[in-house]
Structure formats: structure tokens, C-alpha cells
Design an enzyme around this catalytic site. Structure first.
Site, PDB file in Angstrom:
ATOM      1  N   GLU A 166       0.818  -1.220   0.000  1.00  0.00           N
ATOM      2  CA  GLU A 166       0.000   0.000   0.000  1.00  0.00           C
ATOM      3  C   GLU A 166       0.852   1.272   0.000  1.00  0.00           C
ATOM      4  O   GLU A 166       0.746   2.124   0.882  1.00  0.00           O
ATOM      5  CB  GLU A 166      -0.977  -0.030   1.171  1.00  0.00           C
ATOM      6  CG  GLU A 166      -1.935  -1.208   1.071  1.00  0.00           C
ATOM      7  CD  GLU A 166      -2.887  -1.335   2.253  1.00  0.00           C
ATOM      8  OE1 GLU A 166      -2.824  -0.495   3.167  1.00  0.00           O
ATOM      9  OE2 GLU A 166      -3.690  -2.284   2.252  1.00  0.00           O
ATOM     10  N   ASN A 207       2.172  -4.858  -3.230  1.00  0.00           N
ATOM     11  CA  ASN A 207       0.756  -5.184  -3.081  1.00  0.00           C
ATOM     12  C   ASN A 207      -0.027  -3.913  -2.780  1.00  0.00           C
ATOM     13  O   ASN A 207       0.435  -3.050  -2.039  1.00  0.00           O
ATOM     14  CB  ASN A 207       0.604  -6.194  -1.922  1.00  0.00           C
ATOM     15  CG  ASN A 207      -0.795  -6.728  -1.769  1.00  0.00           C
ATOM     16  OD1 ASN A 207      -1.378  -7.236  -2.717  1.00  0.00           O
ATOM     17  ND2 ASN A 207      -1.345  -6.632  -0.566  1.00  0.00           N
ATOM     18  N   HIS A 243     -10.586  -5.915  -2.823  1.00  0.00           N
ATOM     19  CA  HIS A 243     -11.665  -5.752  -1.846  1.00  0.00           C
ATOM     20  C   HIS A 243     -12.790  -5.023  -2.579  1.00  0.00           C
ATOM     21  O   HIS A 243     -12.772  -3.797  -2.710  1.00  0.00           O
ATOM     22  CB  HIS A 243     -11.182  -4.956  -0.639  1.00  0.00           C
ATOM     23  CG  HIS A 243     -10.110  -5.640   0.148  1.00  0.00           C
ATOM     24  ND1 HIS A 243     -10.338  -6.825   0.831  1.00  0.00           N
ATOM     25  CD2 HIS A 243      -8.805  -5.329   0.359  1.00  0.00           C
ATOM     26  CE1 HIS A 243      -9.212  -7.197   1.440  1.00  0.00           C
ATOM     27  NE2 HIS A 243      -8.273  -6.313   1.158  1.00  0.00           N
ATOM     28  N   GLU A 272      -6.172 -10.576  -2.030  1.00  0.00           N
ATOM     29  CA  GLU A 272      -7.013 -10.392  -0.836  1.00  0.00           C
ATOM     30  C   GLU A 272      -8.481 -10.291  -1.224  1.00  0.00           C
ATOM     31  O   GLU A 272      -9.195  -9.376  -0.809  1.00  0.00           O
ATOM     32  CB  GLU A 272      -6.582  -9.138  -0.061  1.00  0.00           C
ATOM     33  CG  GLU A 272      -5.124  -9.135   0.346  1.00  0.00           C
ATOM     34  CD  GLU A 272      -4.741  -7.920   1.175  1.00  0.00           C
ATOM     35  OE1 GLU A 272      -5.631  -7.281   1.764  1.00  0.00           O
ATOM     36  OE2 GLU A 272      -3.529  -7.612   1.244  1.00  0.00           O
ATOM     37  N   ASP A 274     -12.253 -10.317  -1.466  1.00  0.00           N
ATOM     38  CA  ASP A 274     -13.572 -10.444  -0.847  1.00  0.00           C
ATOM     39  C   ASP A 274     -14.501  -9.459  -1.538  1.00  0.00           C
ATOM     40  O   ASP A 274     -14.066  -8.470  -2.117  1.00  0.00           O
ATOM     41  CB  ASP A 274     -13.549 -10.244   0.680  1.00  0.00           C
ATOM     42  CG  ASP A 274     -12.915  -8.944   1.126  1.00  0.00           C
ATOM     43  OD1 ASP A 274     -13.043  -7.925   0.415  1.00  0.00           O
ATOM     44  OD2 ASP A 274     -12.282  -8.922   2.195  1.00  0.00           O
TER      45      ASP A 274
END
Length: 476
Positions: A166, A207, A243, A272, A274
Site C-alpha cells: 500500500e 501489493n 476488496h 485479498e 472479498d
């Protein structure tokens, strides 16, 4: 990258999980009669050459149901929190490896890859580091020493590392983290060099989130990794967190973005995944969520350099989402009671369609969930065409009773679906996926279903091959 809350969960026997799964199965593709006989995610992923992973909450490994799902469904595990700086080095020079060691041991016991997460991040820094006052030279040494110590400890045991996490603002500029404020963007290259020296065989990733499609943030990330490659910095890949929000997933845009990074000679990974919704969940939202999970999986599977997908958690009850987005949740492939959701079935179907097959009972034409050759016929008819479009009708006949269906076909390059009827349509590149509407999902053995659509950008072709539930239909 999100912190994960730990909740007390009910202990469920594995038999209950298997029995409940059939009741939770979506009308998404072809549905078998026994969930217990279905292959796991890792079994259908393996033949595609991709891994399927999950983030592991260390505090839940003592729960038998959670542990069983993590061990049997996935072939890669990511440390949700136990490899972050505040856990690993809570005091300067004093390391706590207990949680990270447990994760690595769990992976080794279950023949799984380990995705190390994460070495350098602006969040979850220990207080001594976040609030300490250091010269630039000392701060750089602290960072590279931490990277060296952690990667060296797990040399040969962690296959991939999120080295930097990030690093960008939404507008594509560098995040004003403590690392950037003191060291400038050079901290990123230094972290990668330290990680490579500590383990020459581990794959090293940067990432980030909100970078899954082309936008200002992903453009900034693209420029960085392009420049790092040009400078000889040892970066192997890019992780895209994904996300996402139900109903707002563009699989084609995700695929195109993965490919542009892959074209730099990099490995790309969905790290990641979801997909959250406004709660409470209902059947309509769950079916859309399943289509969205399928779109993301298809995007990865369509790009040869996309080496795998990691879902960020197993059960909705353990997800970080409700704590950060009040009124939202139900983002994971399993529900609050560890029952597989339609999203789980969608992931499995994506791998099967990509060549994962059914290792439990390959090619058995008697299994409604795994139709053999000749189990369907399809008529793909262009009823009207013009220079920039066409109208298409498709009729599929099935020899097996269906409780929900998923049809797929490819359009010519540049041709897109402009609108459709009698089904739900999504497109990823040239591949179009159509799922049943609420009123036409149940089809008896020997029965038919039909749908139609209009194209833009060119005309479709008569006789285009159609697949049903991942199996190609004969022309009919």
C-alpha cells in the site's frame, strides 16, 4: 491489507459442513446431488497451474471447523496478522516468531504454499518505530535489517513475500508514510534488494488495493514497477487486493489490467479477494456475488501470468468488513455458520471451466454435476446482423435435469454484448457468461432453455460453440 477481528466461533463437526453445503449450493452452473463428493477448491485449481489460497487468522486455528476448511480447501495460506511488523518485532531487536512459526508449520503439515505478509507497511507498525526519532540513515538500516531478519528466518519456507504494501495514494502519488517522508521512494527498492539477498528463491511482490482496474492509482503503481524493472530492482510480481463491492465488479477491466502488468514480465496475483454487500444478505445479492467472484476468477485464469487467487478469510463471521464498513459484510465464500455460499461454488466452477475437471469422478456422465460429452446440444443463431452489431438467439437442450445453469461462449475480438434477455450476462474479454434468470433456472431432463442478446462493435457468428457448466455442447 486489513486487520482481522477474532470472534468466538461455534465448533461444528466436519460432517455438518459437508451436509450443509448441498443446501447452500447456488443455481450456478450444474449442481450435483452430493456436496461431499465434490472436489475441493485446491483439487480443481491444481490442474490449472494456479494456487487457491486464504488468509489465516491465527486465533481461529484452534477451531476444528475453521482449521479443517483451511487445510482441505486451499493450497496456499497468507498470514493475516502474525507476520506484520508490530507482531514480529514489538520491541526493537526483540522478535516474536510464535504466530508466524505456527502458520508455516500448518502449511507444511498440509502441503501448502506460504504467502508472507507483509514486510514494509505504513500501518500496524510497532510504537517504537512509528513514534521513534531516527536519522534517515538509521531508519533505512532499521528497515533493511527487519526485512533481512524476517526473510532469512523463513528462507526456503515462504514462497512469496509482500515486500512493500500500500505505497500509493488514490491519485497515484506516493503515500506520505513515515518510510516515504524520511527516505523517499528509494525505500521501496532497498526493501526489495534486502529481501532478495535474504532469500534468492522467494518471489517478491508489491501489493495494493483499488488497483484492480486501470485508474490513477494503478497507473502510478504501473509506472513504479516499470521503473523498478528497468533499474534492475529484484521485483517479481504485483499483488492486487480486490476488496470489491457486489454488483460493481468489471471482470473484463480486471483482466485487461492484469495483462498490462503481466506484459512487463511480472507475475500477477489476486491477493485479498472479498466482495462485500449491504446486509442482510438475500438470494439475489448472493447470486450476484457469485457472478462477481466468478468474474474475478475468470479474469485471473485468462491471464497466463496470473499465478493464483487468495480469498481474504473463510467465513463471513470472521471478516474484517463489518468493523470497517458498518452495514456491510457477507463478503466471504462461507457464511456465518461455515456453510459454503454461492460464491464458493462460483470459484469452483471457474477452475473447472479452466481445466480443473472433477478429480473425484472424472467424466462420469451419470453425475449431474459433471456432464459428459453429449449431455447438451446448443443452437447459436444470428437472426439479424448489420455492420456494427447483430441479434442472437441461443437454445440449449440438456439430457440432465438442471437446477440453475451457466452457459459460456466466445465472441469475435472487439464484439461485446450490448444487452440481453432471459439471463444474466457478463463478459470478460471475448468470453461471455450467461446465467439463468429467476424464472428459468429449473430445466427437466430432455428440456430446453433459451436466451438472446444484441451485440455491439460487430456481429456474432452463426454456430458459435456453447458450453454448459464448463462442458462443450454439441451443435444442435
Amino acid at each position: 491489507m486489513r486487520p482481522h477481528r477474532v470472534r468466538t466461533v461455534r465448533r461444528l463437526a466436519r460432517a455438518v459442513v459437508a451436509a450443509s453445503a448441498a443446501a447452500a449450493t447456488l443455481a450456478f452452473g450444474l449442481v450435483g446431488t452430493s456436496q461431499a463428493a465434490d472436489p475441493t477448491l485446491r483439487e480443481v485449481a491444481e490442474p490449472t497451474g494456479r494456487f487457491i489460497g486464504t488468509a489465516i487468522n491465527d486465533g481461529l486455528l484452534s477451531n476444528s471447523t475453521y482449521r479443517n476448511i483451511a487445510a482441505t480447501e486451499f493450497d496456499s495460506v497468507t498470514a493475516e496478522n502474525v507476520m506484520k511488523w508490530d507482531t514480529v518485532e514489538p520491541q526493537r531487536g526483540q522478535f516474536n516468531w510464535s504466530g508466524a512459526d505456527r502458520l508455516v508449520q500448518f502449511a507444511q503439515q498440509n502441503d501448502q504454499l506460504v504467502y508472507g505478509h507483509t514486510l514494509v507497511w505504513h500501518s500496524q507498525m510497532p510504537g517504537w518505530l512509528q513514534n521513534g526519532s531516527f536519522s534517515n540513515s538509521e531508519f533505512r538500516t532499521i528497515m533493511t535489517d527487519h526485512v533481512t531478519t524476517q526473510v532469512s528466518r523463513y528462507r526456503g519456507q515462504v514462497q512469496r513475500w509482500d515486500v512493500v504494501n500500500e505505497a500509493f495514494n488514490e491519485d497515484g502519488t506516493f503515500r506520505q508514510s513515515k518510510f516515504y517522508q524520511q527516505l523517499g521512494s528509494s525505500y521501496i527498492a532497498d526493501a526489495f534488494r534486502a529481501a532478495r539477498a535474504a532469500d534468492p528463491n522467494a518471489k517478491l511482490f508489491i501489493n495494493d488495493y483499488n488497483t484492480e482496474t486501470a485508474n490513477a492509482k494503478s497507473d502510478g503503481l504501473y509506472r513504479l514497477v516499470r521503473d523498478l524493472k528497468a533499474q534492475g530492482v529484484p521485483i517479481d510480481g504485483v499483488g492486487f487486493q480486490n476488496h470489491l463491492i457486489v454488483g460493481q465488479v468489471n471482470g473484463s477491466a480486471i483482466q485487461q489490467n492484469l495483462k498490462r502488468f503481466a506484459d512487463l514480465g511480472l507475475e500477477v496475483v489476486i491477493t485479498e479477494l472479498d466482495i462485500r454487500m449491504r446486509t442482510p444478505a438475500d438470494s439475489t445479492k448472493l447470486q450476484q456475488q457469485a457472478r462477481d467472484y466468478r468474474a474475478v476468477a475468470d479474469a485471473c485464469l485468462a491471464v497466463s501470468a496470473c499465478s493464483g487467487i487468495t480469498v481474504w478469510g473463510i467465513s463471513d463471521r470472521d471478516s474484517w468488513v463489518p468493523d470497517v464498513f458498518p452495514g456491510e459484510g457477507a463478503a466471504c465464500p462461507w457464511d456465518d455458520n461455515y456453510r459454503p455460499k454461492p460464491a464458493y461454488e462460483a470459484l469452483r466452477a471457474a477452475f473447472v471451466a479452466a481445466g480443473g475437471g472433477d478429480p473425484g469422478d472424472p467424466g462420469d456422465p451419470g453425475d449431474p454435476g459433471d456432464p459428459g460429452t453429449g449431455s447438451c446440444t446448443a443452437a447459436f443463431t444470428v437472426s439479424n446482423r448489420w455492420a456494427t452489431g447483430s441479434v442472437v438467439s441461443v437454445t440449449v437442450r440438456t439430457t440432465q435435469a438442471l437446477n440453475g445453469w451457466r452457459a459460456e461462449f466466445d465472441l469475435p475480438s472487439g464484439v461485446t454484448v450490448a444487452g440481453g434477455w432471459n439471463g444474466g450476462f457478463s463478459q470478460s474479454g471475448s468470453r461471455v457468461t450467461v446465467t439463468n434468470a429467476a424464472y428459468n433456472g429449473t430445466v427437466p431432463a430432455g428440456g430446453t432453455f433459451s436466451f438472446g442478446f444484441q451485440t455491439a462493435g460487430g456481429a456474432a457468428q452463426d454456430g458459435t460453440a456453447v458450453s454448459l457448466g464448463g462442458q462443450r455442447c454439441a451443435a444442435g
